[in-house]
Design a protein around this motif. Sequence first.
Motif, mmCIF file in Angstrom:
data_model
loop_
_atom_site.group_PDB
_atom_site.id
_atom_site.type_symbol
_atom_site.label_atom_id
_atom_site.label_comp_id
_atom_site.label_asym_id
_atom_site.label_seq_id
_atom_site.Cartn_x
_atom_site.Cartn_y
_atom_site.Cartn_z
ATOM 1 N N SER A 183 0.800 -1.402 0.069
ATOM 2 C CA SER A 183 -0.126 0.026 0.028
ATOM 3 C C SER A 183 0.960 1.281 -0.115
ATOM 4 O O SER A 183 0.218 2.342 -0.295
ATOM 5 C CB SER A 183 -0.858 0.126 1.195
ATOM 6 N N GLU A 184 2.039 1.017 0.443
ATOM 7 C CA GLU A 184 3.136 2.232 0.762
ATOM 8 C C GLU A 184 4.302 1.986 0.040
ATOM 9 O O GLU A 184 5.237 2.318 0.449
ATOM 10 C CB GLU A 184 3.110 2.622 2.046
ATOM 11 N N LEU A 185 4.319 1.499 -1.473
ATOM 12 C CA LEU A 185 5.562 1.259 -1.957
ATOM 13 C C LEU A 185 6.294 2.491 -2.353
ATOM 14 O O LEU A 185 5.834 3.329 -2.533
ATOM 15 C CB LEU A 185 5.565 0.453 -3.055
ATOM 16 N N ALA A 186 7.845 2.558 -2.026
ATOM 17 C CA ALA A 186 8.425 3.709 -2.567
ATOM 18 C C ALA A 186 8.491 3.683 -4.318
ATOM 19 O O ALA A 186 8.043 2.590 -4.959
ATOM 20 C CB ALA A 186 9.990 3.587 -2.081
ATOM 21 N N ALA A 187 8.748 4.819 -4.720
ATOM 22 C CA ALA A 187 8.943 5.243 -6.294
ATOM 23 C C ALA A 187 10.213 5.667 -6.357
ATOM 24 O O ALA A 187 10.339 6.803 -6.880
ATOM 25 C CB ALA A 187 7.764 5.845 -6.581
#
Length: 297
Positions: A183-187
């Motif tokens: 739900s909160e992966l880095a980019a």
Amino acid sequence: MLQSALATGLRQTMQRLVKPVLSPLVPIPVQRTLTRQAYRSSIPPRGCRFENTRLGGVPTVKASYGKPGKRAVLYFHGGAYIIGSPQTHQGLTGHLAKASGAVVYTPDYRLAPENPYPAALDDAVATYRALLDQGYQPEHIAIAGDSAGGGLTLALAMRLRDEQLPQPTSLTLFSPWTDLTHSELAAPASEPVIPQAWIDKAASLYRGNEPLTSPYISPIYGDLSGLPPMLIQVGSEEILLNDSERLAAKARRQGAQVQLEVYNSLWHVFQVHAGQLARATDAVQTAGEHIRRCMAL
């Protein structure tokens, strides 16, 4: 200059040869075979010894360097719970054995989809109990792991606490996979190793009938209080960067002792290049010092 060129070459190798294999379109048996070949470039230090053994009925590879005495690191390999083995990680565990001054035990825990959750965690508990049965004292045991193995390390520590079993002295986490909801992966601007589609599929195969937010599956959703001191190392070029940063922040809020190290311009579990890439060698040395310090060696 040579190290910079080496880093560039290793990054390109991961991007062009490893990342395409990690795809939900590639059959898992093929992934296992090809990644096993890719890991042949990860070489343990000269003089490191490996022995096949069993812990709690689980096949395990024992790595030792020098005269480690009665001190142990229980190490869980990565691979999104669907690939990887003690053999693929002999380079990394060999360097960790040298750096920590301890015997490193790497269980060949059961993998999904053949064996979904809780098989891996049950195997982890069995191997830890076996170390205690063999006479290792809790104050001379550390737990470590990379990627999924980092998540499994946390899940094991939480379960040991919940079952009121003796805790190890420390946790060492290399690029831990702690939130399987993604739900909160880095980019990051560059991600040389992990395609999100692959870990999405792996998470669905591992979860069995449990929700992805189950704390023993995604430890970021669990209670982190009362856990041993943690060292977390992560690269800036990976989509799991937020897993490490969120984990460190939450663990600190809940009273845990945490050291977070973000290695700029490096990728997921770059420590497998220890012995070649100087920054990877230094990172494993730091991990070994963390283990030694927590064992009061």
